[in-house]
Design a protein around this motif. Structure first.
Motif, PDB file in Angstrom:
ATOM      1  N   ALA A   1      35.515  26.024  50.313  1.00  0.00           N
ATOM      2  CA  ALA A   1      36.855  25.456  50.452  1.00  0.00           C
ATOM      3  C   ALA A   1      37.145  24.876  51.829  1.00  0.00           C
ATOM      4  N   ARG A   2      36.267  25.067  52.779  1.00  0.00           N
ATOM      5  CA  ARG A   2      36.550  24.630  54.152  1.00  0.00           C
ATOM      6  C   ARG A   2      36.866  23.131  54.192  1.00  0.00           C
ATOM      7  N   ARG A   3      38.064  22.792  54.691  1.00  0.00           N
ATOM      8  CA  ARG A   3      38.551  21.428  54.864  1.00  0.00           C
ATOM      9  C   ARG A   3      38.667  20.646  53.554  1.00  0.00           C
ATOM     10  N   ARG A   4      38.693  21.356  52.426  1.00  0.00           N
ATOM     11  CA  ARG A   4      38.841  20.665  51.141  1.00  0.00           C
ATOM     12  C   ARG A   4      40.297  20.688  50.707  1.00  0.00           C
ATOM     13  N   THR A   5      40.716  19.619  50.050  1.00  0.00           N
ATOM     14  CA  THR A   5      42.059  19.554  49.480  1.00  0.00           C
ATOM     15  C   THR A   5      42.031  20.129  48.070  1.00  0.00           C
ATOM     16  N   VAL A   6      43.213  20.441  47.555  1.00  0.00           N
ATOM     17  CA  VAL A   6      43.315  20.945  46.182  1.00  0.00           C
ATOM     18  C   VAL A   6      42.796  19.899  45.203  1.00  0.00           C
ATOM     19  N   ALA A   7      43.116  18.630  45.439  1.00  0.00           N
ATOM     20  CA  ALA A   7      42.679  17.571  44.523  1.00  0.00           C
ATOM     21  C   ALA A   7      41.167  17.494  44.452  1.00  0.00           C
ATOM     22  N   ARG A   8      40.486  17.596  45.601  1.00  0.00           N
ATOM     23  CA  ARG A   8      39.022  17.525  45.609  1.00  0.00           C
ATOM     24  C   ARG A   8      38.421  18.724  44.883  1.00  0.00           C
ATOM     25  N   ILE A   9      39.013  19.892  45.089  1.00  0.00           N
ATOM     26  CA  ILE A   9      38.493  21.093  44.437  1.00  0.00           C
ATOM     27  C   ILE A   9      38.686  21.018  42.930  1.00  0.00           C
ATOM     28  N   LEU A  10      39.836  20.524  42.489  1.00  0.00           N
ATOM     29  CA  LEU A  10      40.079  20.363  41.054  1.00  0.00           C
ATOM     30  C   LEU A  10      39.037  19.444  40.424  1.00  0.00           C
ATOM     31  N   SER A  11      38.770  18.316  41.063  1.00  0.00           N
ATOM     32  CA  SER A  11      37.786  17.369  40.524  1.00  0.00           C
ATOM     33  C   SER A  11      36.402  17.991  40.468  1.00  0.00           C
ATOM     34  N   SER A  12      36.047  18.754  41.504  1.00  0.00           N
ATOM     35  CA  SER A  12      34.742  19.388  41.522  1.00  0.00           C
ATOM     36  C   SER A  12      34.609  20.422  40.410  1.00  0.00           C
TER      37      SER A  12
ATOM     38  N   LEU B   1      35.732  10.007  43.991  1.00  0.00           N
ATOM     39  CA  LEU B   1      36.639  11.005  44.558  1.00  0.00           C
ATOM     40  C   LEU B   1      37.448  10.426  45.713  1.00  0.00           C
ATOM     41  N   HIS B   2      36.821   9.595  46.536  1.00  0.00           N
ATOM     42  CA  HIS B   2      37.545   8.973  47.645  1.00  0.00           C
ATOM     43  C   HIS B   2      38.637   8.035  47.120  1.00  0.00           C
ATOM     44  N   VAL B   3      38.351   7.290  46.080  1.00  0.00           N
ATOM     45  CA  VAL B   3      39.370   6.420  45.490  1.00  0.00           C
ATOM     46  C   VAL B   3      40.509   7.262  44.920  1.00  0.00           C
ATOM     47  N   GLU B   4      40.155   8.359  44.283  1.00  0.00           N
ATOM     48  CA  GLU B   4      41.162   9.254  43.728  1.00  0.00           C
ATOM     49  C   GLU B   4      42.070   9.794  44.829  1.00  0.00           C
TER      50      GLU B   4
ATOM     51  N   LEU C   1      43.523  21.450  34.058  1.00  0.00           N
ATOM     52  CA  LEU C   1      42.394  22.361  34.165  1.00  0.00           C
ATOM     53  C   LEU C   1      42.638  23.618  33.331  1.00  0.00           C
ATOM     54  N   VAL C   2      43.838  24.175  33.426  1.00  0.00           N
ATOM     55  CA  VAL C   2      44.178  25.375  32.658  1.00  0.00           C
ATOM     56  C   VAL C   2      44.063  25.101  31.160  1.00  0.00           C
ATOM     57  N   ALA C   3      44.590  23.966  30.720  1.00  0.00           N
ATOM     58  CA  ALA C   3      44.518  23.627  29.292  1.00  0.00           C
ATOM     59  C   ALA C   3      43.075  23.521  28.817  1.00  0.00           C
ATOM     60  N   ALA C   4      42.216  22.942  29.651  1.00  0.00           N
ATOM     61  CA  ALA C   4      40.810  22.801  29.270  1.00  0.00           C
ATOM     62  C   ALA C   4      40.106  24.154  29.235  1.00  0.00           C
ATOM     63  N   LEU C   5      40.438  25.033  30.170  1.00  0.00           N
ATOM     64  CA  LEU C   5      39.785  26.343  30.214  1.00  0.00           C
ATOM     65  C   LEU C   5      40.202  27.232  29.047  1.00  0.00           C
TER      66      LEU C   5
END
Length: 520
Positions: free
Chosen positions: A367-378, A210-213, A399-403
């Protein structure tokens, strides 16, 4: 338990004063300082014996080869080998060589992986080797190593590679990420239960990826290759990294919650946050494993209906700071999440009559101090979604396509939206699409429960959600009493009246309104 580490940053040969032609392998000025930082954290925080061969393995390919052989044969129980430099595919492209400081190539790295796998040891223990490769095309080593394993269930070598076999590695991202993650666990910035004696290797590798991402956002993409194992494989024997904050019988252990539970979910899911809120924040209760939570029956029943797939697919719990938003959703998360339910039964059992059974496919996000990218990956990890192309990062569209293809809409609990790294971005880029888009069968894409304060930047979110039903506003439904010695956020006590009636707008018209609102 003996732990040895070989960390090598190959910066390349010094520039020639007479030859002005460009070098075959550009120098990597950051290699040596990055390697030194890693040595420091491994030695000081994780008690590794740092191997320092002579001659310096960064100088020549021959010296590096000798150092690799010595490290594998060092006799330690756990060996970390970290290489930062240039990688060159072998002639048949099935292997990877390292470019030495003199511009010469080592043999294929598979030689040392095979040496470690087949090494004869005098004792009963078998050494485990973590090979961290910050090299271009390093994913090749992962593939080749798996092909060579005769007995995969007894493997000794685990490879964490900076990129896919056909990718380049950029700017020492893997080395930076590895260093940041190790320091994060040591400082507590990355949360791991204090009664967990070692950092789970899969959790560590996931955080590094995730950090590399994050580093590659808006630049050249780079997808880390993590050690591949069958789903559900027990990796508890890979005790490469002791938990620097380990406390036997720590507060979570005393609370009766198995600390292993917290390792199953990543930092964004933050199971400790939800369990901690469900405790109620009362010190004596937390010590005993009991919750200070009572009452709020009307609100719990509303949220239970949401968890059971009834009524509005989106609910918002709001209120002023300390009103009890996180406590309310914390109790629900502990009850409904399959990984938390049994371990936290003492917390939610007093309110069990108002709570749901386990909800398969429930994802949780702090969500505290999380970015959208980190939340998407999680979310992708929690919902076990596989991208069509493993080299790409998760986006809302993916994500939408997968759901859309799931048998049923999954559930999602998001706490502290107002405390995200950028709350407006989280709402616009992720939450509104999840609320607004429907499946082909007219079911919602996802059932979402949100806990947040009211803020101007979140106005659109409240407007969209109001088309389904009114929020549960804890400022307007106060508890009838307050438990002695507890604050409002720490415990939610007393029964309340029901929240206001839901909107009469039909789900179909609400969907249409939300879609226009989201994309206008």
């Amino acid at each position: 338990m003996r732990r040895h580490a070989l960390v090598v940053g190959v910066g390349g040969a010094a520039a020639s004063l007479t030859d002005e032609s460009p070098p075959n392998w550009p120098p990597l000025a950051y290699a040596a300082p990055y390697a030194q930082r890693l040595r420091e954290v491994l030695g000081k925080q994780y008690s590794y014996v740092l191997l320092e061969p002579d001659p310096d393995p960064a100088f020549t390919a021959a010296a590096l080869s000798d150092a690799l052989t010595a490290a594998v044969k060092s006799g330690a129980d756990f060996i970390v080998i970290h290489l930062l430099g240039h990688g060159a595919p072998t002639r048949n492209s099935h292997g990877l060589q390292v470019v030495g400081g003199d511009g010469e190539l080592t043999e294929a790295l598979s030689r040392w992986a095979d040496l470690a796998e087949n090494l004869t040891t005098g004792g009963d223990s078998e050494p485990a080797v973590l090979l961290v490769l910050d090299l271009c095309h390093s994913g090749t080593v992962v593939t080749e190593h798996l092909r060579s394993l005769v007995r995969p269930e007894h493997r000794r070598v685990w490879v964490l590679a900076a990129c896919q076999s056909d990718q380049s590695a950029y700017d020492g991202r893997l080395s930076l990420a590895f260093d940041e993650v190790l320091r994060g666990f040591a400082s507590g910035a990355l949360k791991l239960d204090e009664s967990h004696e070692h950092i789970p290797i899969d959790r560590l590798c996931r955080e590094v990826a995730l950090h590399v991402e994050d580093q590659g956002a808006g630049s050249y993409s780079q997808a880390v290759e993590r050690p591949l194992v069958a789903l559900g494989t027990d990796l508890s024997h890979l005790r490469f990294f002791p938990n620097p904050r380990y406390e036997p019988g720590g507060p979570r252990g005393r609370a009766g919650v198995d600390p292993a539970v917290f390792a199953f979910l990543d930092e964004v899911a933050d199971a400790r946050h939800f369990v901690g809120r469900a405790h109620g924040g009362n010190g004596a209760a937390a010590e005993s494993g009991l919750s200070t939570f009572t009452g709020r029956s009307a609100e719990l029943r509303e949220l239970t209906a949401w968890a059971e797939g009834e009524g509005a697919p989106v609910r918002i719990v709001t209120g002023a700071p300390g009103a009890g938003k996180s406590t309310l959703v914390g109790i629900l998360a502990c009850t409904a999440h399959p990984l938390l339910r049994e371990a936290t039964e003492r917390l939610w059992r007093p309110s069990a009559g108002d709570l749901p059974d386990a909800v398969e496919g429930l994802a949780v996000v702090h969500a505290r101090r999380r970015t959208v990218a980190r939340i998407l990956s999680s979310l992708a990890a929690q919902w076990n979604l596989e991208p069509a192309d493993p080299t790409t990062t998760w986006t809302t569209d993916r994500l939408v396509a997968a759901l859309r293809t799931r048998a049923e809409p999954p559930h999602l609990i998001v706490d502290a939206v107002d405390e995200a790294e950028n709350p407006a971005d989280l709402v616009t880029a992720l939450l509104l699409p999840l609320l607004s888009i429907e499946r082909a069968d007219m079911k919602p894409l996802c059932r979402v429960l949100i806990a947040t304060r009211r803020e101007e930047s979140l106005r659109h979110l409240f407007e969209v959600a109001a088309r389904y039903c009114d929020p549960i506003d804890l400022d307007h439904v106060p508890p009838l009493s307050t438990a002695p010695g507890s604050d409002r956020e720490g415990s939610v006590v007393g029964s309340t009246s029901a929240t206001t009636a839901t909107s009469s707008r039909s789900p179909v018209s609400a969907y249409a309104w939300m879609c226009s609102a989201t994309y206008e």
